[in-house]
Enzyme design. Structure first.
Site, PDB file in Angstrom:
ATOM      1  N   ASN A 162      34.733  44.699  25.086  1.00  0.00           N
ATOM      2  CA  ASN A 162      35.234  43.494  24.399  1.00  0.00           C
ATOM      3  C   ASN A 162      34.607  42.221  24.950  1.00  0.00           C
ATOM      4  O   ASN A 162      35.271  41.339  25.481  1.00  0.00           O
ATOM      5  CB  ASN A 162      36.765  43.426  24.440  1.00  0.00           C
ATOM      6  CG  ASN A 162      37.337  43.443  25.842  1.00  0.00           C
ATOM      7  OD1 ASN A 162      36.678  43.851  26.791  1.00  0.00           O
ATOM      8  ND2 ASN A 162      38.568  42.997  25.970  1.00  0.00           N
ATOM      9  N   ASP A 214      39.135  48.905  23.680  1.00  0.00           N
ATOM     10  CA  ASP A 214      40.183  48.383  24.563  1.00  0.00           C
ATOM     11  C   ASP A 214      40.385  46.881  24.375  1.00  0.00           C
ATOM     12  O   ASP A 214      39.424  46.113  24.270  1.00  0.00           O
ATOM     13  CB  ASP A 214      39.853  48.656  26.022  1.00  0.00           C
ATOM     14  CG  ASP A 214      40.964  48.172  26.939  1.00  0.00           C
ATOM     15  OD1 ASP A 214      42.071  48.716  26.844  1.00  0.00           O
ATOM     16  OD2 ASP A 214      40.728  47.230  27.709  1.00  0.00           O
ATOM     17  N   HIS A 270      40.459  36.044  34.159  1.00  0.00           N
ATOM     18  CA  HIS A 270      40.628  34.902  33.255  1.00  0.00           C
ATOM     19  C   HIS A 270      40.460  33.614  34.046  1.00  0.00           C
ATOM     20  O   HIS A 270      40.881  33.530  35.207  1.00  0.00           O
ATOM     21  CB  HIS A 270      42.014  34.910  32.613  1.00  0.00           C
ATOM     22  CG  HIS A 270      42.247  36.037  31.660  1.00  0.00           C
ATOM     23  ND1 HIS A 270      41.598  36.128  30.450  1.00  0.00           N
ATOM     24  CD2 HIS A 270      43.056  37.131  31.741  1.00  0.00           C
ATOM     25  CE1 HIS A 270      42.006  37.227  29.821  1.00  0.00           C
ATOM     26  NE2 HIS A 270      42.880  37.847  30.589  1.00  0.00           N
ATOM     27  N   HIS A 289      45.325  52.871  30.545  1.00  0.00           N
ATOM     28  CA  HIS A 289      46.493  52.194  31.157  1.00  0.00           C
ATOM     29  C   HIS A 289      47.851  52.691  30.641  1.00  0.00           C
ATOM     30  O   HIS A 289      48.666  51.922  30.128  1.00  0.00           O
ATOM     31  CB  HIS A 289      46.380  50.681  31.015  1.00  0.00           C
ATOM     32  CG  HIS A 289      45.908  50.170  29.680  1.00  0.00           C
ATOM     33  ND1 HIS A 289      46.434  50.565  28.474  1.00  0.00           N
ATOM     34  CD2 HIS A 289      44.959  49.256  29.380  1.00  0.00           C
ATOM     35  CE1 HIS A 289      45.837  49.942  27.492  1.00  0.00           C
ATOM     36  NE2 HIS A 289      44.927  49.136  28.016  1.00  0.00           N
ATOM     37  N   HIS A 300      36.647  44.958  33.132  1.00  0.00           N
ATOM     38  CA  HIS A 300      36.161  43.923  32.219  1.00  0.00           C
ATOM     39  C   HIS A 300      35.257  42.979  33.001  1.00  0.00           C
ATOM     40  O   HIS A 300      35.725  42.257  33.884  1.00  0.00           O
ATOM     41  CB  HIS A 300      37.331  43.158  31.597  1.00  0.00           C
ATOM     42  CG  HIS A 300      38.218  44.008  30.747  1.00  0.00           C
ATOM     43  ND1 HIS A 300      37.958  44.244  29.412  1.00  0.00           N
ATOM     44  CD2 HIS A 300      39.343  44.705  31.048  1.00  0.00           C
ATOM     45  CE1 HIS A 300      38.899  45.041  28.924  1.00  0.00           C
ATOM     46  NE2 HIS A 300      39.747  45.336  29.894  1.00  0.00           N
ATOM     47  N   LEU A 301      33.962  43.017  32.688  1.00  0.00           N
ATOM     48  CA  LEU A 301      32.994  42.150  33.374  1.00  0.00           C
ATOM     49  C   LEU A 301      32.702  40.876  32.584  1.00  0.00           C
ATOM     50  O   LEU A 301      32.045  39.971  33.109  1.00  0.00           O
ATOM     51  CB  LEU A 301      31.691  42.916  33.645  1.00  0.00           C
ATOM     52  CG  LEU A 301      31.817  44.092  34.616  1.00  0.00           C
ATOM     53  CD1 LEU A 301      30.463  44.776  34.794  1.00  0.00           C
ATOM     54  CD2 LEU A 301      32.380  43.657  35.953  1.00  0.00           C
ATOM     55  N   ARG A 302      33.161  40.816  31.350  1.00  0.00           N
ATOM     56  CA  ARG A 302      33.141  39.605  30.514  1.00  0.00           C
ATOM     57  C   ARG A 302      31.761  39.134  30.053  1.00  0.00           C
ATOM     58  O   ARG A 302      31.669  38.325  29.140  1.00  0.00           O
ATOM     59  CB  ARG A 302      33.838  38.445  31.229  1.00  0.00           C
ATOM     60  CG  ARG A 302      35.280  38.704  31.648  1.00  0.00           C
ATOM     61  CD  ARG A 302      36.163  39.042  30.489  1.00  0.00           C
ATOM     62  NE  ARG A 302      37.588  39.013  30.854  1.00  0.00           N
ATOM     63  CZ  ARG A 302      38.518  39.718  30.227  1.00  0.00           C
ATOM     64  NH1 ARG A 302      38.191  40.514  29.216  1.00  0.00           N
ATOM     65  NH2 ARG A 302      39.791  39.634  30.594  1.00  0.00           N
ATOM     66  N   ASP A 352      41.697  48.226  35.205  1.00  0.00           N
ATOM     67  CA  ASP A 352      41.835  47.286  34.085  1.00  0.00           C
ATOM     68  C   ASP A 352      41.636  45.858  34.599  1.00  0.00           C
ATOM     69  O   ASP A 352      42.351  44.930  34.203  1.00  0.00           O
ATOM     70  CB  ASP A 352      43.182  47.427  33.387  1.00  0.00           C
ATOM     71  CG  ASP A 352      43.227  46.696  32.038  1.00  0.00           C
ATOM     72  OD1 ASP A 352      42.161  46.232  31.579  1.00  0.00           O
ATOM     73  OD2 ASP A 352      44.323  46.571  31.464  1.00  0.00           O
ATOM     74  N   HIS A 374      43.201  52.548  23.674  1.00  0.00           N
ATOM     75  CA  HIS A 374      44.194  51.533  24.036  1.00  0.00           C
ATOM     76  C   HIS A 374      45.388  51.789  23.122  1.00  0.00           C
ATOM     77  O   HIS A 374      45.367  51.418  21.949  1.00  0.00           O
ATOM     78  CB  HIS A 374      43.597  50.142  23.814  1.00  0.00           C
ATOM     79  CG  HIS A 374      44.550  49.010  23.998  1.00  0.00           C
ATOM     80  ND1 HIS A 374      44.415  48.080  25.000  1.00  0.00           N
ATOM     81  CD2 HIS A 374      45.651  48.635  23.301  1.00  0.00           C
ATOM     82  CE1 HIS A 374      45.385  47.192  24.911  1.00  0.00           C
ATOM     83  NE2 HIS A 374      46.146  47.502  23.877  1.00  0.00           N
TER      84      HIS A 374
END
Length: 428
Positions: free
Chosen positions: A90, A150, A307, A230, A58-60, A303, A177
């Site tokens: 996402n 995901d 945050h 996962h 997740h690179l956001r 994964d 997922h």
């Protein structure tokens, strides 16, 4: 173009050899190779692996640059020995169009610390109601081959079937997922003894296993490829093992944290241990390790879920789910799989480079360390032992469950197509 001679490296853990890089390519592998003006890296018996490939990052960016950006995330990847990562969809906006996946892909090209392969959303807005532009994302400059919602499960069986049928046309894969939403409403941790004692909402294993069982049958019916994200329970392992015995085209991943950590850690109420799927039992952990060793589970995927501090430094129920993992993944795999004798370094290369590159069709990655191959490489000091200090992370976020824990091994060098992105543990 520059030359680099890596002298005395144990290629995939074998006897020490020299590896000569000329430009973007490995040109020679042998012993006693002359330097001939090349920059020399004295490996001293360290382990040389093909550059690692992460099928689940997740690179956001776009939308949550307070957590991570493509730049900081790929710097974290290079620090962890990765030369390619697959960026989950996402984001905000969701990567459900050709325009968004191309934006992420171009940011990866611009920053240059590792290759970024965007994962496209299966459904519009991750809402699970309407298929996204799968064909357009595949035909875009990003060349998307992996699709996933995901963070959410594609829970509608008809939508999942249609997605599997659609990607079959270009041998794409749907990465699921596996989480039945009705069975996990209000869930906070693994359902079991610990959740009962703590009074936290339980997340039953069957919520994962029921979706996996459904989806491997759908993949068999359609004749398409499904990948399980996962995987976390012993029961899930048995379903995937059964599916593979029937010749169903299913692959599966396990995260480093599910190979090491258990739900007993939740007794601390420290939200750093809150993750989706949740940490499971010791029995599950042992089953996952054995399945990774015997090939039932194909790959390790991080994964990596960054945050900001405020999303984790709060009460358990309000905390975000997820852990950063790019910079510690190889150390956890060494500790749980190599140092325990379950895998050798060639097995690590298979599970963390060869197979994820194959599943995601990452051209130029997951290649042998031999003459004529792209110089995507990572050098590992497997003898190192030291505590994890998140203050030194390249990631923008610090939500690691390993702070202060001693882990084995560290990546000292990473090369992306012959260009050093990490030298002596420092980003270039």
């Amino acid at each position: 173009m520059s030359k680099t001679l890596i002298r005395g490296a144990k290629v995939l853990g074998s006897e020490p050899q020299d590896v000569l890089i000329d430009g973007e390519t490995i040109t020679q592998v042998g012993t006693g190779l002359p330097a001939d003006g090349a920059d020399v890296v004295e490996a001293g018996g360290r382990i040389l692996l093909p550059g690692l490939v992460d099928l689940h990052t997740h690179l956001r960016e776009p939308g949550r640059e307070d957590s991570e950006t493509v730049l900081t995330g790929t710097r974290a990847a290079a620090s962890g020995g990765y030369t390619a990562v697959f960026a989950m969809a996402n984001t905000f906006p969701v990567a459900d169009t050709a325009g968004v996946v191309e934006q992420v892909w171009r940011l990866g090209q611009e920053h240059g610390y590792c290759d970024v392969r965007p994962i496209g959303a299966v459904t519009v807005g991750l809402d699970g109601k309407k298929l996204a532009e799968l064909g357009a994302m595949h035909e875009s400059a990003a060349g998307v081959t992996v699709f996933s919602d995901d963070g959410k499960c594609v829970h509608d069986a008809v939508i999942m079937r249609r997605a599997l049928e659609y990607v079959k046309a270009f041998d794409g894969v749907v990465a699921q997922h596996a989480q039945e939403p009705r069975l996990t409403e209000g869930a906070q941790m693994n359902e079991g003894v610990v959740s009962a004692e703590l009074g936290l909402g339980g997340w039953p294993a069957v919520a994962e296993e029921s979706i996996i069982a459904r989806d491997v049958l759908l993949a068999e019916h359609v004749g398409s490829r499904v990948h399980i994200c996962h995987l976390s329970t012993a029961g899930s392992v048995e379903i995937v093992r059964w599916a593979k015995s029937r010749g169903i085209r299913v692959t599966a991943e396990v995260t480093p944290h599910h190979l090491l950590l258990t739900d007993e850690l939740v007794r601390s109420y420290n939200p750093v241990y809150k993750v989706n799927p949740p940490l499971r039992t010791e029995r599950d952990v042992m089953a996952l390790r054995e399945a990774l060793a015997d090939g039932t589970i194909d790959i390790v995927a991080t994964d990596h879920a960054p945050h900001p501090h405020e999303d984790k430094d709060c009460e358990w129920a309000a905390a975000a789910m997820g852990m950063v993992g790019l910079e510690t993944a190889l150390s956890v795999v060494q500790g749980t799989m190599v140092d325990t004798g379950l895998l050798d370094w060639a097995g690590v290369a298979d599970r963390m480079s060869f197979q994820p590159a194959r599943i995601g069709q990452a051209e130029g990655h997951g290649r042998p360390v031999s003459a004529g191959e792209p110089a995507n490489l990572t050098l590992v000091d497997s003898a190192y032992r030291g505590p994890v200090d998140p203050a030194g992370f390249a990631s923008r976020s610090r939500n690691t469950p390993y702070e202060g824990r001693e882990l084995p091994g560290r990546v000292t060098h990473t090369w992306l197509r012959g260009k050093a992105t990490l030298v002596d543990g420092k980003l270039t």
